[in-house]
Design a protein around this motif. Structure first.
Motif, PDB file in Angstrom:
ATOM      1  N   ILE A 112      -8.444  11.981  -2.376  1.00 16.84           N
ATOM      2  CA  ILE A 112      -9.062  10.939  -1.417  1.00 16.84           C
ATOM      3  C   ILE A 112     -10.071  11.384  -0.758  1.00 16.84           C
ATOM      4  CG2 ILE A 112      -8.231   9.181  -0.043  1.00 16.84           C
ATOM      5  CD1 ILE A 112      -5.583   9.273  -1.107  1.00 16.84           C
TER       6      ILE A 112
ATOM      7  N   ARG B 283       1.377  15.861  -0.959  1.00 16.70           N
ATOM      8  CA  ARG B 283       0.779  14.968   0.063  1.00 16.70           C
ATOM      9  C   ARG B 283      -0.520  15.499   0.391  1.00 16.70           C
ATOM     10  NH1 ARG B 283       2.144  10.389   4.453  1.00 16.70           N
ATOM     11  NH2 ARG B 283      -0.011  10.079   5.288  1.00 16.70           N
TER      12      ARG B 283
ATOM     13  N   ALA C 102      -2.992  15.751  -2.854  1.00 19.84           N
ATOM     14  CA  ALA C 102      -3.139  14.449  -3.176  1.00 19.84           C
ATOM     15  C   ALA C 102      -4.311  13.892  -2.114  1.00 19.84           C
ATOM     16  CB  ALA C 102      -2.057  13.342  -3.334  1.00 19.84           C
ATOM     17  N   ASP C 103      -4.138  14.070  -0.995  1.00 26.00           N
ATOM     18  CA  ASP C 103      -4.935  13.583   0.011  1.00 26.00           C
ATOM     19  C   ASP C 103      -6.217  14.160  -0.138  1.00 26.00           C
ATOM     20  OD1 ASP C 103      -3.068  11.664   1.201  1.00 26.00           O
ATOM     21  OD2 ASP C 103      -2.665  12.781   2.979  1.00 26.00           O
TER      22      ASP C 103
ATOM     23  N   GLY D 115       1.699   7.381  -6.207  1.00 32.16           N
ATOM     24  CA  GLY D 115       0.761   8.306  -6.468  1.00 32.16           C
ATOM     25  C   GLY D 115       1.233   9.689  -6.093  1.00 32.16           C
ATOM     26  N   ILE D 116       1.953  10.015  -5.157  1.00 33.70           N
ATOM     27  CA  ILE D 116       2.401  11.353  -4.717  1.00 33.70           C
ATOM     28  C   ILE D 116       3.203  11.685  -5.654  1.00 33.70           C
ATOM     29  CG2 ILE D 116       3.853  12.272  -3.014  1.00 33.70           C
ATOM     30  CD1 ILE D 116       1.079  11.935  -1.963  1.00 33.70           C
TER      31      ILE D 116
ATOM     32  N   VAL E  92       0.916  -1.258  -0.065  1.00 30.85           N
ATOM     33  CA  VAL E  92      -0.014  -0.166   0.042  1.00 30.85           C
ATOM     34  C   VAL E  92       0.821   1.402   0.220  1.00 30.85           C
ATOM     35  CG1 VAL E  92      -1.515   1.574   1.324  1.00 30.85           C
ATOM     36  CG2 VAL E  92      -1.967  -1.106   1.090  1.00 30.85           C
ATOM     37  N   GLN E  93       1.965   1.339   0.764  1.00 33.71           N
ATOM     38  CA  GLN E  93       2.951   2.405   0.850  1.00 33.71           C
ATOM     39  C   GLN E  93       3.603   2.650  -0.457  1.00 33.71           C
ATOM     40  OE1 GLN E  93       2.869   4.677   3.224  1.00 33.71           O
ATOM     41  NE2 GLN E  93       1.171   3.632   4.017  1.00 33.71           N
TER      42      GLN E  93
ATOM     43  N   VAL F  51       2.544   1.888  -3.504  1.00 29.35           N
ATOM     44  CA  VAL F  51       1.530   2.455  -4.437  1.00 29.35           C
ATOM     45  C   VAL F  51       1.232   3.959  -4.058  1.00 29.35           C
ATOM     46  CG1 VAL F  51      -0.866   2.177  -5.429  1.00 29.35           C
ATOM     47  CG2 VAL F  51       0.454   0.092  -4.931  1.00 29.35           C
ATOM     48  N   TYR F  52       1.310   4.262  -2.987  1.00 34.70           N
ATOM     49  CA  TYR F  52       0.623   5.766  -2.339  1.00 34.70           C
ATOM     50  C   TYR F  52       1.787   6.395  -2.826  1.00 34.70           C
ATOM     51  CZ  TYR F  52      -0.490   9.506   0.682  1.00 34.70           C
ATOM     52  OH  TYR F  52      -0.990  10.586   1.068  1.00 34.70           O
ATOM     53  N   ALA F  53       3.281   5.980  -2.474  1.00 32.69           N
ATOM     54  CA  ALA F  53       4.465   6.815  -2.805  1.00 32.69           C
ATOM     55  C   ALA F  53       4.450   7.043  -4.382  1.00 32.69           C
ATOM     56  CB  ALA F  53       5.726   6.046  -2.371  1.00 32.69           C
TER      57      ALA F  53
ATOM     58  N   GLN G  27       1.329  12.831  -8.633  1.00 33.50           N
ATOM     59  CA  GLN G  27       0.643  14.092  -8.127  1.00 33.50           C
ATOM     60  C   GLN G  27       1.482  15.444  -8.312  1.00 33.50           C
ATOM     61  OE1 GLN G  27      -2.912  14.450  -7.125  1.00 33.50           O
ATOM     62  NE2 GLN G  27      -2.364  16.566  -7.549  1.00 33.50           N
TER      63      GLN G  27
END
Length: 330
Positions: free
Chosen positions: A260, A253, A256-257, A30-31, A23-24, A26-28, A34
């Motif tokens: 979400i 971040r 991007a957040d 995405g950041i 998960v982290q 994929v999140y990285a 972004q």
């Protein structure tokens, strides 16, 4: 046959760890994506503390970042002069800090600084105040330590004598710093034209400089109070200084957040705060009640509050103030 792995089993722990790592990862990614999209579409101003009046960088879509000219050297001299009595006070008030090298070294530095004020590039009024302040420091360091009571009285007199001179130099330094950054932002606002109205900006601060933060306050004059917490941010960092890349990562971040938050809860800024915060408040009330104690909790402000530099006033702003209320409205 039951193939379920019991909780706490090593296999369960390993699976959870793998899930978290994936998960982290994929999140990285995405950041990073972004960040590219943000810089390609939106002007960004970064204001970094650097000990010499600050450092401002302008990121404009399609162009390399521009670093503003530094604050004039006179600012640093005025600030260093204002800091000098703090060093002298520390040595005089704490004899354990004074070694055979430290006091003579500070004394020599003060003497050389006083002699150089004539050609230091500051006004005669500031030079007189600076010299008077340095002379007070030299007299303090030249006096014998004496006993604890005499030492306390001596340093107290010294601090009182220094205060008006110190404040005078601080005021002059602030005028230089603010005047410089106002000139820079005047230029950038004109350069960006209408796109300045959508600019994102962030300043960094250590805990002790978060309130009355200079760079953040200057930025607020140009972006407006209504964008505080929306496009203007104050990032608290663990050190006085940080890097532009780190600032951009923090800003990205947030942006991007918020995507979400809008997708999952119908409100982007629920992700600006600890998502478990509302549930934690409920849990704390229950735990404290079981112990016969009242939970100590702050008031809640709306998510879209524009208070500076943090939101605590529930009357400032509109809209929901809890995740539960946001979900009810969604």
């Amino acid at each position: 046959m039951n193939n379920t792995t019991p909780p706490g089993h090593p296999a369960s722990q390993e699976a959870a760890a793998r899930l978290g790592d994936t998960v982290q990862e994929v999140y990285a990614r995405g950041i990073a994506d972004q960040r590219d999209r943000l810089l390609a579409s939106t002007p960004v101003i970064l204001a970094l503390f650097d000990g010499t009046g600050g450092r401002l960088l302008l990121h404009t879509p399609g162009r390399p970042p521009v670093q503003a000219p530094p604050v004039p050297d006179s600012y640093r001299l005025l600030k260093d002069l204002a800091h000098a009595p703090v060093a002298a006070f520390r040595l005089a008030a704490s004899p354990g800090l004074s070694t055979p090298e430290t006091r003579p070294r500070l004394t020599g530095t003060l003497i050389r600084a006083s002699a150089g004020l004539v050609s230091a590039g500051i006004g005669p009024e500031e030079a007189r105040a600076g010299r008077a302040l340095l002379n007070l420091c030299l007299r303090l360091l030249a006096e014998p330590d004496g006993g604890p009571h005499a030492q306390q009285e001596r340093t107290a007199r010294f601090a009182r004598a220094c205060a008006p001179l110190l404040l005078h130099l601080v005021e002059k330094a602030a005028a230089v710093q603010v005047g410089h950054w106002a000139w820079v932002l005047d230029d950038w606002q004109e350069r960006l034209g209408g796109s300045f109205d959508g600019v994102y900006a962030a300043a960094n601060t250590l805990y002790v400089t978060r309130t009355k933060n200079v760079l953040f306050t200057v930025l607020a004059q140009y972006l407006g109070e209504e964008v505080i917490g929306e496009r203007l941010f104050l990032f608290e960092t663990p050190e006085f200084t940080t890097t532009p890349d780190r600032m951009l990562d923090l800003l990205t971040r947030i942006v991007a957040d918020r995507e979400i938050g809008r997708a999952f809860f119908g409100h982007g800024r629920v992700m600006d705060v600890e998502l478990m915060g509302d549930a934690t408040r409920t849990a704390l009330r229950e735990e404290m009640a079981r112990r016969g104690r009242k939970a100590v909790l702050p008031t809640k402000a709306p998510y879209d509050s524009h208070q500076w530099p943090w939101a605590t006033d529930p009357t400032n702003g509109t809209g929901p103030s809890t995740l539960t209320a946001v979900r009810a409205d969604h």
